[in-house]
Design a protein around this motif. Structure first.
Motif, mmCIF file in Angstrom:
data_model
loop_
_atom_site.group_PDB
_atom_site.id
_atom_site.type_symbol
_atom_site.label_atom_id
_atom_site.label_comp_id
_atom_site.label_asym_id
_atom_site.label_seq_id
_atom_site.Cartn_x
_atom_site.Cartn_y
_atom_site.Cartn_z
ATOM 1 N N SER A 182 0.837 -1.191 0.000
ATOM 2 C CA SER A 182 0.000 0.000 0.000
ATOM 3 C C SER A 182 0.877 1.248 0.000
ATOM 4 C CB SER A 182 -0.916 0.005 1.216
ATOM 5 O OG SER A 182 -1.803 1.104 1.170
ATOM 6 N N VAL A 183 0.336 2.321 -0.563
ATOM 7 C CA VAL A 183 1.006 3.628 -0.552
ATOM 8 C C VAL A 183 -0.051 4.682 -0.247
ATOM 9 C CG1 VAL A 183 2.757 2.912 -2.235
ATOM 10 C CG2 VAL A 183 0.655 4.020 -3.040
ATOM 11 N N PRO A 184 0.355 5.869 0.179
ATOM 12 C CA PRO A 184 -0.624 6.942 0.379
ATOM 13 C C PRO A 184 -1.405 7.220 -0.903
ATOM 14 C CG PRO A 184 1.494 7.535 1.326
ATOM 15 C CD PRO A 184 1.727 6.292 0.535
ATOM 16 N N MET A 185 -2.662 7.568 -0.755
ATOM 17 C CA MET A 185 -3.480 7.883 -1.933
ATOM 18 C C MET A 185 -2.856 9.005 -2.755
ATOM 19 S SD MET A 185 -6.019 5.848 -2.227
ATOM 20 C CE MET A 185 -6.833 6.816 -3.503
ATOM 21 N N SER A 186 -2.214 9.964 -2.082
ATOM 22 C CA SER A 186 -1.577 11.061 -2.815
ATOM 23 C C SER A 186 -0.478 10.535 -3.721
ATOM 24 C CB SER A 186 -1.002 12.088 -1.837
ATOM 25 O OG SER A 186 -0.043 11.488 -0.975
ATOM 26 N N ALA A 187 0.272 9.515 -3.239
ATOM 27 C CA ALA A 187 1.332 8.929 -4.057
ATOM 28 C C ALA A 187 0.748 8.103 -5.190
ATOM 29 C CB ALA A 187 2.252 8.069 -3.190
ATOM 30 N N ALA A 188 -0.332 7.375 -4.911
ATOM 31 C CA ALA A 188 -0.979 6.592 -5.965
ATOM 32 C C ALA A 188 -1.533 7.503 -7.050
ATOM 33 C CB ALA A 188 -2.090 5.733 -5.374
ATOM 34 N N ASP A 189 -2.132 8.614 -6.629
ATOM 35 C CA ASP A 189 -2.734 9.539 -7.595
ATOM 36 C C ASP A 189 -1.697 10.230 -8.464
ATOM 37 O OD1 ASP A 189 -5.201 8.888 -6.586
ATOM 38 O OD2 ASP A 189 -5.378 10.685 -5.326
ATOM 39 N N SER A 190 -0.469 10.387 -7.960
ATOM 40 C CA SER A 190 0.559 11.114 -8.706
ATOM 41 C C SER A 190 1.539 10.193 -9.422
ATOM 42 C CB SER A 190 1.333 12.044 -7.762
ATOM 43 O OG SER A 190 2.018 11.295 -6.776
ATOM 44 N N ALA A 191 1.325 8.888 -9.367
ATOM 45 C CA ALA A 191 2.258 7.946 -9.985
ATOM 46 C C ALA A 191 2.143 7.997 -11.503
ATOM 47 C CB ALA A 191 1.977 6.524 -9.498
ATOM 48 N N GLY A 192 3.278 8.236 -12.168
ATOM 49 C CA GLY A 192 3.273 8.364 -13.621
ATOM 50 C C GLY A 192 2.997 9.795 -14.029
ATOM 51 N N PRO A 193 3.230 10.113 -15.291
ATOM 52 C CA PRO A 193 3.052 11.496 -15.737
ATOM 53 C C PRO A 193 1.609 11.973 -15.697
ATOM 54 C CG PRO A 193 3.540 10.055 -17.590
ATOM 55 C CD PRO A 193 3.773 9.244 -16.352
ATOM 56 N N HIS A 194 0.639 11.025 -15.698
ATOM 57 C CA HIS A 194 -0.770 11.399 -15.688
ATOM 58 C C HIS A 194 -1.504 10.858 -14.467
ATOM 59 C CE1 HIS A 194 0.066 12.723 -19.735
ATOM 60 N NE2 HIS A 194 0.413 11.500 -20.089
ATOM 61 N N GLY A 195 -0.770 10.250 -13.545
ATOM 62 C CA GLY A 195 -1.375 9.733 -12.326
ATOM 63 C C GLY A 195 -1.894 8.312 -12.471
ATOM 64 N N GLY A 196 -1.990 7.604 -11.343
ATOM 65 C CA GLY A 196 -2.588 6.279 -11.318
ATOM 66 C C GLY A 196 -1.747 5.170 -11.905
ATOM 67 N N ARG A 197 -0.474 5.443 -12.174
ATOM 68 C CA ARG A 197 0.360 4.465 -12.873
ATOM 69 C C ARG A 197 0.624 3.214 -12.020
ATOM 70 N NH1 ARG A 197 1.511 3.488 -18.197
ATOM 71 N NH2 ARG A 197 3.584 2.639 -18.467
ATOM 72 N N TYR A 198 0.885 3.398 -10.757
ATOM 73 C CA TYR A 198 1.196 2.272 -9.871
ATOM 74 C C TYR A 198 0.027 1.285 -9.814
ATOM 75 C CZ TYR A 198 2.423 -0.077 -5.417
ATOM 76 O OH TYR A 198 2.714 -0.997 -4.436
#
Length: 343
Positions: A182-198
């Motif tokens: 698990s990761v913080p939602m903020s990190a999940a939302d910002s993963a990748g150039p457009h978000g949600g990559r993880y």
């Protein structure tokens, strides 16, 4: 482009009781983790004599990669450096410099995009090079490999082997559960150039493994190993909470596949083999945990193939992958940049 070395970059872990607290302080430095939480996690390590399996697993992988390179004519030395414990990455980079290495490729023991699983390793490499100074070798991270056959296929076979250990009479009430950190939602939302990559990559890996291993069974992707403060939203549900829900739904057996991990390190053997197993037993649920790739020959071969992709002029033609998500050889500079550092 010419490269003259490969460096295995991993998380690191304590190798004795006296290492545990300094290691955890390295991991959490600057994140405001309360001392009582560190003490709680330290106890997990002390349960295993203060030794994390991860360093020995890296030694085993390092030896397997070197053997594979030599057997297949890839004449590159392979080094090893960690983020949080010896051998520290900066010390390894200094050794590489002293050995005359000028340009190297880094294989990171994480298959996915995201801050902690990718960008932070990029930052670690940059910091290690800065610590060594102007003569430090250039180090370029190899691509993410969430959908490479060498990563997916060992997970597929591990799920099949785990399913074979369950009572066939319970097949109709068996569920496949994939887990990742698990990761913080903020990190999940910002993963990748457009978000949600993880989360998208993990969902793709889960889909691929499920389709090849047990398409007749329902499956879920859930999370484990949360370590942040309670007021910060993290990816949910947790594996233990999910087992409670499955029991209420009449599920009597589960295979848990930690697709978010490449080896059976402490977060696998504690969070799954200890805590989740205890939860399943309390619920009267059969529980088998599927293995991780470790030193599976296909996984080791994958490392060589990722290197070949980058050093061969026709490297793009050498790519092997199973998924449908967009990919890139080198991460965009805007990739996985959170509004604030995950805590």
């Amino acid at each position: 482009m010419a490269y003259d070395a490969v460096v295995l970059v991993s998380f690191g872990g304590p190798e004795g009781p006296d290492d545990v607290m300094p290691f955890l302080q390295n991991v959490t430095r600057g994140r405001g983790v309360p001392p009582e939480r560190l003490a709680e996690v330290a106890e997990h390590y002390q349960h295993f004599g203060g030794i994390s399996p991860i360093n020995q697993q890296c030694r085993d992988l390092l030896a397997a990669i070197r053997t594979d390179f030599a057997a297949n004519g890839l004449d590159l030395p392979v080094y090893w450096g960690n983020r949080n414990w010896e051998p520290m990455l900066a010390d390894t980079v200094a050794q590489m410099r002293d050995d005359g290495v000028r340009r190297a490729l880094a294989f990171v023991t994480s298959a996915f995009g995201g801050y902690s699983s990718c960008r932070q390793y990029q930052e670690d490499i940059t910091a290690a090079r800065a610590a060594v100074g102007p003569a430090a070798p250039v180090i370029e991270k190899l691509r993410q490999f969430w959908d490479h056959p060498g990563f997916v296929e060992p997970h597929v076979d591990a799920v099949r082997s785990a399913l074979a250990q369950l009572d066939p009479a319970r097949r109709d009430s068996t569920r496949l559960v994939f887990t990742a950190h698990s990761v913080p939602m903020s990190a999940a939302d910002s993963a990748g150039p457009h978000g949600g990559r993880y989360t998208a990559q993990l969902a793709e890996t889960a889909r691929l493994v499920h389709a090849a291993a047990a398409p007749e069974l329902p499956y879920d992707l859930v999370w484990q190993s949360r370590s942040g403060p309670p007021h910060v939203p993290w990816l949910e549900p947790d594996i233990n909470d999910h087992l409670e829900t499955l029991a209420e739904q009449g599920v009597t057996a589960v295979v848990v596949s930690p697709i978010g991990f490449v080896s059976d390190h402490l977060e696998v053997v504690w969070d799954l083999d200890t805590e989740a197993l205890e939860t399943a037993k309390r619920l009267g649920m059969d529980f088998v945990r599927a293995a991780t790739p470790g030193t599976d020959p296909r996984y080791v071969t994958m490392v060589r193939e990722l290197v070949r992709e980058r050093i061969d002029p026709d490297g793009a033609q050498l790519r092997r992958r199973l998924g449908q998500l967009p990919m890139w050889d080198t991460c965009p500079t805007v990739c996985c940049v959170p509004a604030r550092r995950p805590s």
